[in-house]
Design a protein around this motif. Structure first.
Motif, PDB file in Angstrom:
ATOM      1  N   VAL A   1      11.886   3.169   1.465  1.00 47.65           N
ATOM      2  CA  VAL A   1      10.748   3.271   2.092  1.00 47.65           C
ATOM      3  C   VAL A   1      11.113   2.612   3.200  1.00 47.65           C
TER       4      VAL A   1
ATOM      5  N   LEU B   1      15.858   7.054  -2.363  1.00 51.66           N
ATOM      6  CA  LEU B   1      15.178   7.474  -1.639  1.00 51.66           C
ATOM      7  C   LEU B   1      13.903   5.928  -1.324  1.00 51.66           C
TER       8      LEU B   1
ATOM      9  N   SER C   1       7.812  10.180   4.712  1.00 54.51           N
ATOM     10  CA  SER C   1       7.536   9.959   3.234  1.00 54.51           C
ATOM     11  C   SER C   1       6.652  10.296   2.351  1.00 54.51           C
ATOM     12  N   ASP C   2       6.466  10.538   1.516  1.00 54.46           N
ATOM     13  CA  ASP C   2       5.126  11.543   0.837  1.00 54.46           C
ATOM     14  C   ASP C   2       3.786  10.917   1.265  1.00 54.46           C
TER      15      ASP C   2
ATOM     16  N   HIS D   1       9.356  17.745   3.510  1.00 54.91           N
ATOM     17  CA  HIS D   1       8.194  17.304   2.501  1.00 54.91           C
ATOM     18  C   HIS D   1       8.200  18.477   1.573  1.00 54.91           C
TER      19      HIS D   1
ATOM     20  N   GLU E   1       5.539   5.892   8.289  1.00 56.35           N
ATOM     21  CA  GLU E   1       6.402   5.611   7.433  1.00 56.35           C
ATOM     22  C   GLU E   1       7.407   6.451   6.799  1.00 56.35           C
TER      23      GLU E   1
ATOM     24  N   TYR F   1      11.847   7.448   4.634  1.00 56.27           N
ATOM     25  CA  TYR F   1      13.111   6.975   4.075  1.00 56.27           C
ATOM     26  C   TYR F   1      13.666   6.820   4.356  1.00 56.27           C
TER      27      TYR F   1
END
Length: 267
Positions: free
Chosen positions: A183, A181, A129-130, A228, A199, A201
């Motif tokens: 989480v 997306l 994830s971001d 990312h 974490e 997606y």
């Protein structure tokens, strides 16, 4: 596999929205809480597409390795090869490989699950994830101080000859909205019970998604794809998934693949 020309109809395993936060495990998939939702989608032959890392978010490169990736002792030398490849492709100031190569096997091989994290990824997902990517970027940065940009890449190649019974499909980043997306928690389960997680997606269905695959890959090729990017205005991340190719002969060798992850930095 139904289709014609540069496209075919394939089953892509998406993840259903249940209202709960999904969780999936690297090894014991009986513990997964992901609800798979298959959809028939067009998959385009990537060899006929115009693809680049900041547009689609992925590309196929000719990149033979001198290393035997089934030998753990080759990890350091292979990391050096990947650093050089990504520096050349991205123009970054530095590249840091963040782990050893991961070997994966199609289920038909009988070797899926024989080593840590060795199953093919059977539902659409993004590795980080971001939030996770941001933390990993800071943790792995090769020198102190603020960096202007960090982009995470996965380099994926087959070790088995073509055709592949379980190829990799990638979703063109230009067809994403971000709303698909979800989480989720990626859990790395260990035999000693010392599990750890981060974490990532999983991906819900959107009929506008543009899926691409590369038929008949050879060991001297590699798919480079982005998971990312902190820079706005370029491909942010690429959902990907393993799928069954029903047109692959039963006598074909079962797929063996290797992937390795790295972060590129700009100052």
């Amino acid at each position: 596999m139904a289709g014609s020309g540069d496209r075919a109809s394939v089953a892509i395993n998406y993840v259903a929205r249940t209202g709960d936060r999904p969780r999936y495990y690297a090894n014991d998939h009986s513990r997964d809480t992901v609800v798979i939702e298959p959809h028939s989608m067009a998959a385009h032959d990537g060899r006929t597409q115009s693809l680049d890392l900041d547009g689609a978010g992925f590309m196929l490169v000719r990149d033979a390795t001198a290393q035997d990736l089934k030998d753990k002792a080759a990890a350091r030398a292979y990391a050096a090869e990947i650093e050089a490849l990504l520096l050349d492709l991205t123009g970054a100031d530095a590249v840091v490989v963040t782990g050893a190569p991961i070997l994966r096997f199609s289920e038909r091989s009988g070797k899926a699950g024989s080593s840590d994290n060795s199953y093919p990824a059977r539902f659409a997902h993004v590795d980080v994830s971001d939030t996770t990517a941001g933390a990993f970027s800071v943790r792995s940065q090769p020198r102190p101080g603020a960096f202007a940009r960090a982009a995470h890449y996965n380099v994926w190649r087959v070790l088995s000859p073509p055709p592949q019974d379980v190829p990799l499909a990638l979703c063109d980043a230009r067809s994403l909205t971000g709303a698909e997306l979800i989480v989720a928690d990626a859990v790395f389960d260990r035999p000693d019970g010392n599990d750890w997680s981060f974490e990532g997606y999983v991906v819900a269905h959107d009929p506008a998604h543009h899926w691409v695959w590369f038929p008949d890959m050879t060991p001297d090729e590699a798919i480079v794809f982005k998971t990312h990017d902190s820079l706005a205005g370029v491909a942010h991340c690429v959902p990907h998934v393993a799928f069954d190719d029903p047109a692959c002969p039963a006598t074909a060798p079962s797929r063996i693949s290797a992937e390795i992850r790295a972060i590129a930095y700009w100052w």
